[in-house]
Design a protein around this motif. Structure first.
Motif, PDB file in Angstrom:
ATOM      1  N   PHE A 153     -44.358 -46.344 110.704  1.00  0.00           N
ATOM      2  CA  PHE A 153     -44.060 -45.106 111.431  1.00  0.00           C
ATOM      3  C   PHE A 153     -42.565 -44.807 111.426  1.00  0.00           C
ATOM      4  N   ILE A 154     -41.740 -45.837 111.600  1.00  0.00           N
ATOM      5  CA  ILE A 154     -40.287 -45.615 111.574  1.00  0.00           C
ATOM      6  C   ILE A 154     -39.851 -45.145 110.191  1.00  0.00           C
ATOM      7  N   ALA A 155     -40.440 -45.815 109.159  1.00  0.00           N
ATOM      8  CA  ALA A 155     -40.077 -45.418 107.797  1.00  0.00           C
ATOM      9  C   ALA A 155     -40.486 -43.986 107.524  1.00  0.00           C
ATOM     10  N   ARG A 156     -41.695 -43.627 107.980  1.00  0.00           N
ATOM     11  CA  ARG A 156     -42.118 -42.240 107.796  1.00  0.00           C
ATOM     12  C   ARG A 156     -41.217 -41.284 108.554  1.00  0.00           C
ATOM     13  N   GLY A 157     -40.806 -41.696 109.740  1.00  0.00           N
ATOM     14  CA  GLY A 157     -39.913 -40.830 110.521  1.00  0.00           C
ATOM     15  C   GLY A 157     -38.568 -40.615 109.861  1.00  0.00           C
ATOM     16  N   ILE A 158     -38.148 -41.572 109.019  1.00  0.00           N
ATOM     17  CA  ILE A 158     -36.865 -41.439 108.314  1.00  0.00           C
ATOM     18  C   ILE A 158     -37.056 -40.783 106.961  1.00  0.00           C
ATOM     19  N   THR A 159     -38.020 -41.316 106.185  1.00  0.00           N
ATOM     20  CA  THR A 159     -38.178 -40.817 104.816  1.00  0.00           C
ATOM     21  C   THR A 159     -38.864 -39.463 104.754  1.00  0.00           C
ATOM     22  N   GLY A 160     -39.719 -39.162 105.736  1.00  0.00           N
ATOM     23  CA  GLY A 160     -40.371 -37.845 105.727  1.00  0.00           C
ATOM     24  C   GLY A 160     -39.365 -36.707 105.737  1.00  0.00           C
ATOM     25  N   PRO A 161     -38.442 -36.692 106.721  1.00  0.00           N
ATOM     26  CA  PRO A 161     -37.405 -35.645 106.690  1.00  0.00           C
ATOM     27  C   PRO A 161     -36.538 -35.701 105.441  1.00  0.00           C
ATOM     28  N   LEU A 162     -36.243 -36.940 104.954  1.00  0.00           N
ATOM     29  CA  LEU A 162     -35.436 -37.035 103.737  1.00  0.00           C
ATOM     30  C   LEU A 162     -36.163 -36.430 102.545  1.00  0.00           C
ATOM     31  N   ASN A 163     -37.480 -36.668 102.473  1.00  0.00           N
ATOM     32  CA  ASN A 163     -38.250 -36.067 101.384  1.00  0.00           C
ATOM     33  C   ASN A 163     -38.263 -34.553 101.490  1.00  0.00           C
ATOM     34  N   ARG A 164     -38.377 -34.042 102.721  1.00  0.00           N
ATOM     35  CA  ARG A 164     -38.343 -32.584 102.891  1.00  0.00           C
ATOM     36  C   ARG A 164     -36.967 -32.034 102.523  1.00  0.00           C
ATOM     37  N   LEU A 165     -35.913 -32.786 102.868  1.00  0.00           N
ATOM     38  CA  LEU A 165     -34.563 -32.367 102.462  1.00  0.00           C
ATOM     39  C   LEU A 165     -34.433 -32.375 100.939  1.00  0.00           C
ATOM     40  N   ALA A 166     -35.015 -33.407 100.291  1.00  0.00           N
ATOM     41  CA  ALA A 166     -34.935 -33.480  98.823  1.00  0.00           C
ATOM     42  C   ALA A 166     -35.692 -32.321  98.190  1.00  0.00           C
ATOM     43  N   ARG A 167     -36.892 -32.008  98.728  1.00  0.00           N
ATOM     44  CA  ARG A 167     -37.646 -30.869  98.183  1.00  0.00           C
ATOM     45  C   ARG A 167     -36.902 -29.561  98.413  1.00  0.00           C
ATOM     46  N   ALA A 168     -36.252 -29.444  99.580  1.00  0.00           N
ATOM     47  CA  ALA A 168     -35.455 -28.237  99.836  1.00  0.00           C
ATOM     48  C   ALA A 168     -34.287 -28.135  98.875  1.00  0.00           C
ATOM     49  N   ALA A 169     -33.648 -29.293  98.575  1.00  0.00           N
ATOM     50  CA  ALA A 169     -32.544 -29.285  97.606  1.00  0.00           C
ATOM     51  C   ALA A 169     -33.029 -28.855  96.239  1.00  0.00           C
ATOM     52  N   ALA A 170     -34.237 -29.307  95.867  1.00  0.00           N
ATOM     53  CA  ALA A 170     -34.793 -28.893  94.574  1.00  0.00           C
ATOM     54  C   ALA A 170     -35.053 -27.394  94.549  1.00  0.00           C
ATOM     55  N   ASP A 172     -34.084 -20.756  95.051  1.00  0.00           N
ATOM     56  CA  ASP A 172     -35.008 -20.307  96.095  1.00  0.00           C
ATOM     57  C   ASP A 172     -34.428 -20.688  97.449  1.00  0.00           C
ATOM     58  N   TYR A 173     -33.996 -19.675  98.210  1.00  0.00           N
ATOM     59  CA  TYR A 173     -33.407 -19.904  99.528  1.00  0.00           C
ATOM     60  C   TYR A 173     -34.292 -19.369 100.649  1.00  0.00           C
ATOM     61  N   SER A 174     -35.521 -19.024 100.336  1.00  0.00           N
ATOM     62  CA  SER A 174     -36.372 -18.322 101.295  1.00  0.00           C
ATOM     63  C   SER A 174     -36.928 -19.222 102.383  1.00  0.00           C
ATOM     64  N   GLN A 175     -37.179 -20.501 102.104  1.00  0.00           N
ATOM     65  CA  GLN A 175     -37.879 -21.380 103.036  1.00  0.00           C
ATOM     66  C   GLN A 175     -36.897 -22.302 103.740  1.00  0.00           C
ATOM     67  N   PRO A 176     -36.764 -22.189 105.069  1.00  0.00           N
ATOM     68  CA  PRO A 176     -35.885 -23.103 105.801  1.00  0.00           C
ATOM     69  C   PRO A 176     -36.529 -24.474 105.968  1.00  0.00           C
ATOM     70  N   ILE A 177     -35.745 -25.442 106.384  1.00  0.00           N
ATOM     71  CA  ILE A 177     -36.242 -26.799 106.629  1.00  0.00           C
ATOM     72  C   ILE A 177     -36.664 -26.888 108.086  1.00  0.00           C
ATOM     73  N   PHE A 192     -28.104 -28.764 107.100  1.00  0.00           N
ATOM     74  CA  PHE A 192     -28.613 -28.391 105.779  1.00  0.00           C
ATOM     75  C   PHE A 192     -29.064 -26.939 105.777  1.00  0.00           C
ATOM     76  N   ASN A 193     -29.728 -26.502 106.848  1.00  0.00           N
ATOM     77  CA  ASN A 193     -30.147 -25.101 106.940  1.00  0.00           C
ATOM     78  C   ASN A 193     -28.940 -24.169 106.957  1.00  0.00           C
ATOM     79  N   ARG A 194     -27.898 -24.574 107.708  1.00  0.00           N
ATOM     80  CA  ARG A 194     -26.685 -23.747 107.720  1.00  0.00           C
ATOM     81  C   ARG A 194     -26.047 -23.707 106.344  1.00  0.00           C
ATOM     82  N   MET A 195     -26.069 -24.853 105.642  1.00  0.00           N
ATOM     83  CA  MET A 195     -25.538 -24.875 104.285  1.00  0.00           C
ATOM     84  C   MET A 195     -26.356 -23.968 103.377  1.00  0.00           C
ATOM     85  N   ARG A 196     -27.688 -24.035 103.511  1.00  0.00           N
ATOM     86  CA  ARG A 196     -28.566 -23.185 102.689  1.00  0.00           C
ATOM     87  C   ARG A 196     -28.256 -21.716 102.931  1.00  0.00           C
TER      88      ARG A 196
END
Length: 720
Positions: A221-238, A244-249, A264-268
């Protein structure tokens, strides 16, 4: 079509954000095995817990072993006391040696002490043997054999291994006297004590397994709590890397990961805003807000591809504002910019949403009609002209601005974007030349313009190859009949085309600014010849034509002054001829340049007088020395009222103290009439065509209009 920004920055924070984005882009949400952060977190916590619990288990087990030995020692010590007391009660039997063989006594002692009890006997010089014991039969012999080898501890304690089990023993020497040795051996295995804690160890192992499982679940659960947002950040970076700037995190967390997501949203949003601004600057004209040339070309390319697939027509218009340069030069660039903004506003209102209006540069605009038949084109053109013909108010002044429009249609006039633009440009200059408001592309005129452009390119090389020549046409003094001066005229000796007249290349040279190079060449050649003639005793005035571009050149007076000095020519022998229209484009600069030329002492002449639009006020301001009556008035003196105009012009010029030159004289009668009107000088084919220098010198010495032929000319004029 109104311009819309497209999605596509520059401070230190922007650069830092881009570096973060570059790192985020290297993250891959789905990576197998130990490459995944989640797996590494789970494995780390699991291994850590196993190591901690293993170390704890070993420590507890060692403590239990030590504790069991201590308990066994205490039990052995207690057993020893009980045995000693029992032996005191059985001292008689012990003395007789019978007690050592009493199995019942041994079992009773074992019952009281809860220990294994054995009696060992040894005859002098013999080996130990077990007389009575609570041990099994196999263990008795082993104990007897191990007694001499046992590690003796403090207070008679020893440790032996019997049948694979470790025993702590305590020995008591109970021999009654000399002779047979009797030893009471008390034994206890620590395993018996440890067996009492087996349930506790099982419980501890169960708790360890439960804690390990809980740790695994918690670490997942801790790993998911850390890596889940990181994966979403990585997908947003992609997505951002793809534009594509339409979808916020969407990470609704109040911890550090949530803070990173918000940053990251402010950067986007910042990147999106910066790229929109970059695209706006790249595709929008900053002055008018219209699309610029780049966007116009892009839309034209798309429209051509669509029209080619659908088989539909389209039209490209290029429009150039009339009289805008005069407004810009006279009233200033601020007023000119206001005029351009107003024109852009009117063009937007006149066109459809599906049309594109762009500012291509300067006062040139482009219009793209993606669906346009001929009748629709005519309607749009008239709407544009009606919108522009209304006076424009700028800084309290009402200004009239016209337009010349060139039109090219797809596919009749071209099937490529560059071709359509080029041919619309040809049509626009055709409209200007015909003094028409608009014109469609005409292929018959394109070849002529291409030839002229080719000539202009060759003209630059002609200067290097010395193909330009200066010819001289004599100017005759009508009072004396002698040559008073010459006019320097440029000719191009083309190796393939022969002699190219100035009318075919000078207008385009003037439009591009190359005319300044040509004028400099004519000035140098003419003044050099004038200085040479003067040294030979021939005082001839040289007239040189000055173009509009030359008159706007503030360096012209310095150039002329330098040539006067280097060629040793008196300034009064140089006359610069200007046209009326040349000082109309920027009167203030032209007057300033003319004033500096006049201050040098050279003479100034207005060429083609009567064909321009200047007023007498300008004639007074220019302070010239002579005027040249245009050949069109001379040629028509006998057939119209132009004789009155010529006579009036001569009288006006004399009243103003100006010298008068008539050009284009082709017959004796016109020459006689001009002399009768008291015209000062004349030139034309009647006297001589333009001649190269060698033939001019010959003509000056042999012609009746040369340096010595004044009497014969006067006689001929009197006869007329």
């Amino acid at each position: 079509m109104r311009f819309a920004s497209k999605p596509a920055g520059h401070s230190a924070s922007r650069k830092a954000a881009l570096r973060l984005l570059a790192r985020m882009k290297t993250l891959k949400p789905e990576r197998p095995g130990m490459h995944r952060v989640r797996t590494r977190i789970v494995v780390f916590f699991t291994v850590l817990l196993v190591l901690v619990q293993g170390a704890a288990f070993l420590l507890v087990n060692a403590a239990n072993s030590d504790n069991a030995r201590s308990i066994v020692d205490q039990e052995l010590a207690t057993g020893e006391r009980i045995v000693r007391r029992g032996l005191e009660h059985e001292s008689d039997r012990l003395a007789k040696g019978a007690l050592a063989y009493d199995e019942a006594f041994v079992r009773e002692v074992a019952r009281l002490t809860e220990l294994q009890v054995s009696f060992a006997v040894r005859e002098p010089g013999g080996a130990w043997s077990i007389a009575a014991s609570t041990l099994p039969a196999g263990s008795r012999a082993t104990l007897a054999a191990r007694l001499p080898e046992a590690s003796v501890l403090r207070d008679g304690r020893a440790q032996v291994s019997l049948e694979g089990r470790d025993y702590q023993i305590r020995t008591l020497n109970v021999s009654p006297g000399q002779g047979t040795e009797i030893m009471a051996v008390l034994q206890r295995s620590p395993n018996d004590t440890l067996a009492r804690t087996a349930e506790l160890q099982t419980l501890l192992m169960g708790l360890a397994a439960v804690s390990l499982g809980g740790s695994l679940i918690g670490s997942v659960f801790i790993a998911r709590g850390i890596t889940g947002p990181l994966n979403r950040l990585a997908r947003a970076a992609a997505r951002i890397s793809r534009g594509d700037y339409s979808q916020p995190i969407d990470i609704a967390s109040g911890d550090e990961i949530g803070a990173v997501a918000q940053a990251f949203n402010r950067m986007r949003e910042g990147i999106e805003s910066h790229e929109k601004e970059i695209l706006r600057l790249a595709y929008e004209d900053r002055l008018t807000g219209l699309p610029n040339r780049a966007l116009f070309n892009d839309r034209l390319a798309g429209a051509v591809n669509l029209a080619r697939r659908n088989g539909t027509p389209l039209a490209v218009m290029l429009m150039d504002l009339d009289r805008f340069k005069h407004i810009n030069d006279t009233l200033g660039h601020t007023i000119g910019d206001n005029v351009l903004r107003e024109v852009a506003t009117r063009l937007r209102a006149a066109l459809r949403e599906s049309d594109t209006i762009a500012r291509l540069g300067g006062d040139e605009f482009g219009v793209l009609l993606p669906t346009a038949h001929e009748d629709q084109i005519g309607e749009v053109v008239h709407k544009i002209l009606r919108a522009i013909e209304q006076p424009i108010e700028a800084d309290g002044q009402w200004l009239d601005v016209g337009a010349s429009i060139g039109i090219a249609r797809f596919p009749e006039h071209g099937d490529k974007p560059d071709t359509l633009i080029s041919r619309a440009d040809v049509a626009m200059y055709l409209a200007k030349a015909a003094n028409s408001e608009f014109a469609f592309y005409d292929a018959t005129h394109d070849g002529t313009q291409q030839e002229q452009l080719s000539l202009l390119g060759e003209l630059r090389r002609a200067m290097e190859r010395q193909e330009l020549r200066v010819y001289f046409q004599p100017k005759i003094d009508l009072r004396t009949g002698r040559t008073r001066g010459v006019e320097a005229l440029v000719r191009w000796m083309h190796p393939m085309r022969g002699i190219v007249p100035p009318i075919e290349f000078m207008p385009f040279a003037e439009r591009t600014g190359f005319v300044r190079t040509v004028t400099r060449f004519v000035l140098e050649t003419a003044l050099t010849r004038c200085g040479q003639w003067l040294a030979q005793g021939m005082r001839l005035q040289v007239s040189i034509n000055i173009s509009v571009r030359d008159l706007q050149n503030t360096d012209l007076p310095d150039i002329v002054a330098s040539l006067l000095a280097s060629c040793t020519v008196p300034p009064e022998l140089v006359c610069l001829e200007i046209t009326e229209s040349s000082f109309m484009e920027n009167p203030q600069r032209a007057l300033h340049t003319l004033g500096r030329l006049r201050a040098l002492g050279i003479r100034l002449s207005i060429d083609d007088f009567g064909t321009g639009f200047s007023s007498l006020a300008y004639l007074r301001k220019l302070r010239v020395h002579e005027i040249k009556i245009d050949r069109t008035f001379i040629a028509a003196m006998e057939e119209s009222d132009d004789m009155v105009i010529v006579r009036s012009t001569i009288e006006l010029a004399h009243n103003l103290g100006l010298n008068v030159v008539a050009e284009g004289i082709e017959d004796e009668k016109s020459l006689a009439r001009l002399r009768a009107m008291d015209c000062d000088e004349a030139q034309g084919f009647l006297m001589s065509r333009p001649l190269p220098e060698d033939r001019l010198l010959e003509w000056l010495h042999t012609s009746p209009h040369g340096l010595r032929g004044g009497r014969r000319l006067q006689a001929r004029l009197a006869a007329c």
